[in-house]
Enzyme design. Structure first.
Site, PDB file in Angstrom:
ATOM      1  CG  ASP A 142     -35.010  -0.216  17.328  1.00  0.00           C
ATOM      2  OD1 ASP A 142     -35.995   0.351  17.804  1.00  0.00           O
ATOM      3  OD2 ASP A 142     -35.129  -1.166  16.510  1.00  0.00           O
ATOM      4  CE  LYS A 170     -35.475   2.620  14.769  1.00  0.00           C
ATOM      5  NZ  LYS A 170     -36.238   2.834  16.003  1.00  0.00           N
TER       6      LYS A 170
END
Ligand code: NDP
Length: 449
Positions: free
Chosen positions: A169, A129
């Site tokens: 995201d 991430k």
């Protein structure tokens, strides 16, 4: 086999000591360890090789300065990150988040969760991430472009189609992915599938935009089917009004449910008669094109607006948190149960605090944790990677079916590992264990690396 009561405490105390000041990361690890520690008690191979400890220590963390110039000529400085948690079963894969709340703790929690989620999809993807504490809100397109280019100027050294493949995201949609892909291509002089969520003109996959929201609803549909029920006529709360929330709402409407709330970071709208396709189209245009505030919907159709509040006290049958982490408190979880909510499927990552999760599980209502419920997005990203490698693009019906099958597979995997006496399925336990086993077995095969 029972677990010594202090095993989890001992593990967590060590983790907190090694990672001070990272509450989101502690919370995410604790939620997984609570399922895994009892599971491995009679499996010495996992304990001896310290698999859980190794999974909770990222392979690599990169932090870097991102300088850019705003439209007034001022120099701005942000901090960028990429957390590469584990590549035991495939290249690191996970989104990039641009939001002022981004910290190392938030990205470590997301990368850790992503490792289990990606494993659950059945596709060969590790967990990672990244992101920055940059706020795209209120910035011009040119400012966003300059930021994305500067961010990628550092990130490109650490990623690649067989190394690490980021996606979008919060705060990173098609526009930001386009700018970042353009800069990667320029720096590397290579056209490869290094990012997913790309535009259709340059290697994107059909249905990627819809996949997370649709998948969250498919997960609920499978849980309901298992208990002989369905969406028809169910009153549903949705939070958020971004990518995941929009397509979760769309799929609920298609399946005959009634969406009565949506929210943004300023408050929520309550539409007792239900948000139909027309109202949803207005909301999508408002958020994606006009980049406006949800409050403006009160001028467009009949609804009440609740500034600074979240929707969880509105009575409902089903709830779908699709905004951000820790958006359902313990008290709100209890209010949902008390008001008759029979199922939650988490579109956002870790939207429920631990006390709330405990309440859902104790009450034995249907509860699909994020790592299972929102895995549809990364699953279609995995399919985008395959299409890019093979230089092909699949048609929409094939992809829709693949997404449906993957979500059904995740549901069934959770049932396999989460079924308890009396027919109750603990989907949290099921998801954690099913995600863990595949990664752990790959790590065992590699020895101590
Ligand atoms: P978007 O940026 O498209 O939308 C986020 C939504 O949540 C917006 O409505 C935003 O409101 C709201 N929001 C953001 N931060 C907060 C906050 N601190 N408090 C209240 N509301 C907030 O993001 P996505 O829809 O892509 O992501 C939503 C969630 O789903 C995240 O947890 C993400 O990690 C998760 N997720 C997303 C995937 C994807 O494919 N996109 C895949 C898997 C998980 P506002 O408009 O005011 O900013």
């Amino acid at each position: 086999m029972t677990v010594a009561a202090d095993d989890l405490d001992t593990f967590m105390n060590g983790l907190k000591r090694r990672n001070p000041g990272e509450p989101e990361f502690h919370q995410a690890v604790q939620e997984v360890a609570g399922s895994i520690i009892p599971f491995i008690q009679d499996k010495p191979k996992y304990i001896k090789m310290r698999i859980l400890e190794r999974l909770a220590e990222p392979d690599r963390v990169v932090a870097f300065r991102v300088c850019w110039e705003d439209d007034e000529g001022n120099i701005r400085v942000n901090r960028g990150y990429r957390v590469q948690n584990c590549n035991a079963i495939g290249p690191y894969k996970g989104g990039i988040r641009f939001h002022p709340s981004v910290t190392l703790s938030v990205l470590k929690f997301l990368a850790f969760e992503q490792t289990f989620k990606n494993s659950l999809t059945g596709l060969p993807m590790g967990g990672g991430k990244g992101g920055a504490d940059f706020n795209p809100k209120g910035k011009s397109d040119n400012e966003v472009m300059r930021f994305c280019q500067s961010f990628m100027t550092e990130l490109h050294r650490h990623i690649g189609p067989d190394t690490d493949v980021p996606a979008g995201d919060i705060g990173v949609g098609a526009r930001e992915i386009g700018y970042m892909f353009g800069q990667y291509k320029r720096l590397e002089n290579q056209f490869t599938g290094v990012l997913t969520g790309k535009g259709m003109e340059f290697g994107g996959s059909l249905i990627r935009t819809e996949a997370t929201g649709y998948g969250t609803i498919y997960m609920m549909q499978d849980m309901l089917t298992r208990v002989g029920d369905g969406f028809e006529g169910k009153t549903c709360l949705v939070s958020g009004s971004g990518n995941v929330a929009q397509y979760a709402a769309e799929k609920i409407i298609q399946l005959g449910g009634k969406v009565v709330t949506m929210s943004d970071s300023s408050g929520f709208i309550h539409v007792p008669g239900g948000i139909d396709e027309e109202k949803l189209a207005y909301i999508i245009d408002l958020k994606n094109v006009k980049r406006g505030r949800l409050e403006e919907a009160t001028k467009q159709f009949e609804c009440t607006y609740h500034a600074g509040e979240r929707p969880w006290n509105v009575p409902c049958d089903l709830a779908f948190p699709c905004a951000t982490q820790n958006e359902i408190s313990g008290a709100e979880a209890k209010a949902l149960i008390k008001n008759g909510c029979m199922g939650i499927s988490e579109g956002a990552n870790m939207p429920t605090v631990q006390e709330g999760i405990d309440a859902f599980i104790e009450s034995k209502i249907l509860f699909a944790p994020s790592k299972a419920a929102n895995a549809g997005g990364v699953a279609v990203s995995g399919l985008e990677m395959s299409q890019n490698s093979a230089r092909i693009s699949w048609k929409e019906p094939e992809l829709q079916q693949l997404l449906r099958d993957i979500m059904q597979g995740i549901h069934d995997n959770c049932v396999e590992y989460g079924a308890e006496q009396g027919g109750y399925v603990n989907y949290l336990k099921g998801a954690n264990i099913a995600g863990f086993v595949k990664v752990a077995d790959a790590m065992l095969a590699y020895g101590v690396v």
